[in-house]
Design an enzyme around this catalytic site. Structure first.
Site, PDB file in Angstrom:
ATOM      1  N   GLU A 120       0.870  -1.166   0.000  1.00  0.00           N
ATOM      2  CA  GLU A 120       0.000   0.000   0.000  1.00  0.00           C
ATOM      3  C   GLU A 120       0.916   1.228   0.000  1.00  0.00           C
ATOM      4  O   GLU A 120       1.798   1.334   0.858  1.00  0.00           O
ATOM      5  CB  GLU A 120      -0.887  -0.005   1.245  1.00  0.00           C
ATOM      6  CG  GLU A 120      -1.838   1.173   1.234  1.00  0.00           C
ATOM      7  CD  GLU A 120      -2.744   1.262   2.455  1.00  0.00           C
ATOM      8  OE1 GLU A 120      -2.728   0.340   3.301  1.00  0.00           O
ATOM      9  OE2 GLU A 120      -3.464   2.274   2.547  1.00  0.00           O
ATOM     10  N   ARG A 172       5.315 -12.886   9.724  1.00  0.00           N
ATOM     11  CA  ARG A 172       5.973 -11.641   9.348  1.00  0.00           C
ATOM     12  C   ARG A 172       7.293 -11.508  10.097  1.00  0.00           C
ATOM     13  O   ARG A 172       7.496 -12.135  11.141  1.00  0.00           O
ATOM     14  CB  ARG A 172       5.066 -10.436   9.580  1.00  0.00           C
ATOM     15  CG  ARG A 172       4.698 -10.159  11.016  1.00  0.00           C
ATOM     16  CD  ARG A 172       3.536  -9.178  11.096  1.00  0.00           C
ATOM     17  NE  ARG A 172       3.887  -7.835  10.657  1.00  0.00           N
ATOM     18  CZ  ARG A 172       3.226  -7.157   9.699  1.00  0.00           C
ATOM     19  NH1 ARG A 172       2.208  -7.690   9.077  1.00  0.00           N
ATOM     20  NH2 ARG A 172       3.578  -5.951   9.388  1.00  0.00           N
ATOM     21  N   LYS A 211       4.375   0.697   9.442  1.00  0.00           N
ATOM     22  CA  LYS A 211       4.459   1.990   8.755  1.00  0.00           C
ATOM     23  C   LYS A 211       3.839   3.100   9.593  1.00  0.00           C
ATOM     24  O   LYS A 211       4.294   4.229   9.562  1.00  0.00           O
ATOM     25  CB  LYS A 211       3.778   1.894   7.388  1.00  0.00           C
ATOM     26  CG  LYS A 211       4.687   1.279   6.341  1.00  0.00           C
ATOM     27  CD  LYS A 211       4.034   1.284   4.982  1.00  0.00           C
ATOM     28  CE  LYS A 211       3.023   0.182   4.871  1.00  0.00           C
ATOM     29  NZ  LYS A 211       2.504  -0.019   3.520  1.00  0.00           N
TER      30      LYS A 211
HETATM   31  P1  ATP Z   1       2.726  -2.207   8.000  1.00  0.00           P
HETATM   32  O1  ATP Z   1       2.170  -3.058   9.093  1.00  0.00           O
HETATM   33  O2  ATP Z   1       4.175  -1.901   8.159  1.00  0.00           O
HETATM   34  O3  ATP Z   1       1.915  -1.008   7.697  1.00  0.00           O
HETATM   35  P2  ATP Z   1       1.501  -3.546   5.875  1.00  0.00           P
HETATM   36  O4  ATP Z   1       1.351  -5.002   5.919  1.00  0.00           O
HETATM   37  O5  ATP Z   1       0.288  -2.741   6.149  1.00  0.00           O
HETATM   38  O6  ATP Z   1       2.719  -3.147   6.752  1.00  0.00           O
HETATM   39  P3  ATP Z   1       1.659  -3.367   3.079  1.00  0.00           P
HETATM   40  O7  ATP Z   1       2.101  -2.247   2.243  1.00  0.00           O
HETATM   41  O8  ATP Z   1       0.230  -3.746   3.045  1.00  0.00           O
HETATM   42  O9  ATP Z   1       2.097  -3.037   4.530  1.00  0.00           O
HETATM   43  O10 ATP Z   1       2.584  -4.631   2.840  1.00  0.00           O
HETATM   44  C1  ATP Z   1       2.882  -5.178   1.588  1.00  0.00           C
HETATM   45  C2  ATP Z   1       3.282  -6.605   1.769  1.00  0.00           C
HETATM   46  O11 ATP Z   1       4.390  -6.697   2.652  1.00  0.00           O
HETATM   47  C3  ATP Z   1       2.149  -7.404   2.383  1.00  0.00           C
HETATM   48  O12 ATP Z   1       2.008  -8.598   1.652  1.00  0.00           O
HETATM   49  C4  ATP Z   1       2.607  -7.647   3.782  1.00  0.00           C
HETATM   50  O13 ATP Z   1       2.120  -8.857   4.274  1.00  0.00           O
HETATM   51  C5  ATP Z   1       4.131  -7.662   3.638  1.00  0.00           C
HETATM   52  N1  ATP Z   1       4.750  -7.273   4.909  1.00  0.00           N
HETATM   53  C6  ATP Z   1       4.570  -6.146   5.611  1.00  0.00           C
HETATM   54  N2  ATP Z   1       5.259  -6.170   6.756  1.00  0.00           N
HETATM   55  C7  ATP Z   1       5.926  -7.354   6.783  1.00  0.00           C
HETATM   56  C8  ATP Z   1       6.814  -7.981   7.711  1.00  0.00           C
HETATM   57  N3  ATP Z   1       7.174  -7.383   8.855  1.00  0.00           N
HETATM   58  N4  ATP Z   1       7.298  -9.190   7.389  1.00  0.00           N
HETATM   59  C9  ATP Z   1       6.953  -9.798   6.239  1.00  0.00           C
HETATM   60  N5  ATP Z   1       6.121  -9.273   5.336  1.00  0.00           N
HETATM   61  C10 ATP Z   1       5.607  -8.058   5.585  1.00  0.00           C
HETATM   62 MG    MG Z   2      -1.424  -3.347   4.829  1.00  0.00          MG
END
Ligand code: ATP
Ligand code: MG
Length: 568
Positions: free
Chosen positions: A37, A262, A272
């Protein structure tokens, strides 16, 4: 037949893909996607997902799409889109022509929603946010049907169309799937598909007044792109029945969602939202502050893509959450930099040394080895003269027994130059501070070799005072002093756990003249001290700035040993 190369790591996801290839489940296709995102910069947790998705695709002869999940325009921005593209490229991955945006599918997603309404499986709900919460129920109590749940298909079609046309205020209506308000899985209690948001989207402008919710948009985007394996993190496990429900109900191509743990890393936060709070609260200088776990911060700090990929490879892919020590990431970095970083000499806390018996105007040049790990990296010339700087830490007036560096009457080697002996210590009369050392040198030890088999215990780095270049050096420590900064059981905010000493700026350093030409971002080993890189943002001709990438001392082996010992 798979194309998986035998050296690649195996894990439960790769086993599933191998099986699917064997059984011909997707006609041998492997299509994955990385779906960020664009509401912030990528961090090291995203690198785990990137390495997995792009890694699986390439090992199995497939492709990996980069898809922006841009369904929430209030938080999103092109700045983030651009940074994400740069960061994934920097890690070394290529999506070819497969760059997509969920917003490209808004028309089709709208059609899917209309189809669900026509099937009697979606309705426009007009409860207030507060009422919606009350109707939802709890983990232990079932929810209740909304009084609007039985609106006719015609009324729903009309209302939904008018939502799209902008006839209603934000929050007045939503479109919901009609599934089961009594489901033990809260995600299945008539989840919202669309909400009204009168905001400008960074790609679609003002075309849309309604925006789709994540679960709906994500599953159908996967289907539209004919993704085979939709890899996501464990918190989406409870969303999988909904993912499947959407694809089965609108009866389209069905991708398979698979969840993995994760990355959680010690001494940092990987959310984020929290990273943005650090930027907006001024706790760091920006998303690319060298202390940030963002890919742009790590890059500015001197991390290499190779080190990050190696780290992702070593942590592997599991089904269960665990915490990875930051020391492992640093270990992977040292392993990589040890191979590639040229050695140079830099003095961070200068102490003047005058060689009393060295000719006043003489300048010699010594050949110094650029990297003992890699003879092909050759040698460079380092100028030497009567007045030098060494590091303050390398001299003690009253040394303890195991201190092998310089001390009164003690002889040491200056790397690649000469043996010197300290004969006098000059102090500031008022403060008692040591301001200068007087030493003699042994001309027979030219190049730093022993003249007569005589041994010295210490070898020091040094620079020639008149040739050295002034530099600023920024030394970093963990951004958080607490191993788990997210832990709020002590009543603290995560920002209360910030390490007040995470940045130390040294403004009066001296580096060897070869560094004058160093390109922004280039990385060196400052002999005996650590790895440092030229700061790509603040370093300018006439004002060199280095970031300490990582120290030389590797604590990983010890931690790994303790962890192994701690397990039954
Ligand atoms: P955040 O919690 O940091 O906001 P998010 O999951 O909302 O992260 P996205 O932009 O939706 O952020 O993430 C894109 C991809 O990265 C998703 O498939 C998510 O599962 C993966 N991802 C995000 N954080 C991690 C992590 N700590 N370890 C592994 N994969 C991750
Ligand atoms: Mg997300």
């Amino acid at each position: 037949m798979t194309n998986a190369d035998s050296t690649a790591s195996t894990d439960f996801i790769r086993s599933i893909v191998t099986d699917d290839q064997r059984t011909g489940k997707y006609d041998g296709r492997v299509v994955t996607r990385f779906p960020p995102e664009p509401n912030g910069y990528l961090h090291i947790g995203h690198a785990k997902s990137i390495c997995l998705n792009f890694g699986v695709a390439s090992e199995f002869g497939g492709v990996c799409h980069l898809r922006f999940d841009d369904t929430n325009p209030t938080r999103e921005d092109v700045e983030y889109v651009d940074s994400i593209i740069e960061d994934v490229r920097w890690l070394g991955y290529d999506w070819g022509e497969h760059l997509y945006y969920a917003s490209d599918y808004f028309d089709r997603l709208y059609e899917f929603a209309v189809e669900l309404i026509k099937l009697g499986l979606a309705y426009v709900d007009s409860l207030t946010a507060e009422e919606t919460r009350q109707y939802r129920g709890t983990l232990t109590a079932p929810g209740m049907d909304s009084p609007y749940r039985d609106r006719s298909i015609e009324e729903n079609l009309d209302l939904f169309e008018r939502m799209k046309a902008g006839d209603f205020a934000d929050g007045s209506h939503v479109l919901r799937a009609k599934i089961d308000m009594a489901s033990p899985n809260l995600n299945m209690r008539d989840p919202t598909l669309y909400r009204i948001r009168k905001v400008t989207h960074h790609r679609t402008g003002d075309k849309w007044q309604i925006y789709p919710m994540y679960d709906f948009a994500h599953s159908l985007s996967d289907s539209i792109e004919r993704i085979t394996h939709s890899l996501c993190t464990l918190e989406f496990e409870g969303h999988r029945p909904l993912y499947d429900w959407f694809l089965d109900t609108v009866n389209v191509y069905h991708s398979q969602q698979i969840e993995f743990a994760r990355l959680k890393l010690s001494h940092t936060v990987l959310s984020k939202r929290k990273l943005r709070a650090l930027v907006e609260g001024g706790f760091v200088s920006g998303w690319n502050d060298p202390r940030m776990p963002t890919l742009s911060g790590l890059r500015r700090r001197g991390y290499t893509p190779q080190a990050i990929r190696s780290f992702c490879d070593q942590i592997g892919i599991a089904k269960r959450d665990s915490v990875t020590e930051l020391a492992l990431l640093e270990h992977c970095l040292r392993e990589d930099l040890n191979q590639r970083a040229p050695r140079v000499m830099a003095v961070l806390h200068p102490l003047k040394v005058v060689l009393t018996d060295y000719p006043d105007q003489q300048v010699e040049e010594f050949d110094a080895i650029n990297n003992p790990e890699d003879p092909e990296m050759g040698t460079r010339k380092v100028p030497f003269s009567k007045v030098l700087y060494i590091d303050r830490d390398d001299f003690l007036e009253d040394p303890p027994s195991r201190f092998f560096r310089l001390a009164p009457g003690r002889e040491v080697r200056l790397r690649s130059a000469y043996y010197i002996t300290c004969v006098d210590v000059i102090k500031d009369e008022a403060t008692g501070e040591i301001v200068e050392l007087h030493c003699t040198y042994d001309p027979e030890s030219r190049g730093g070799s022993s003249p007569d088999g005589r041994r010295v215990r210490g070898t020091l780095h040094w620079v020639s005072a008149s040739h050295a270049v002034a530099a600023e050096v920024r030394q970093y420590d963990h951004l958080f002093s607490k191993s788990d900064p997210d832990d709020d059981s002590d009543g603290n905010e995560f920002t209360d756990n910030l390490n007040p000493d995470s940045l130390e700026t040294l403004t009066d350093c001296r580096v060897e003249p070869s560094l004058l030409e160093a390109a922004p971002g280039s990385i060196f080993q400052f002999e005996r001290q650590g790895y440092f890189c030229v700061d790509a943002v603040d370093s300018k001709p006439g004002h060199l700035v280095f970031n300490r990438t990582v120290s030389l001392r590797d604590s990983w082996a010890k931690i790994a040993q303790n962890q192994a010992g701690a397990k039954p």
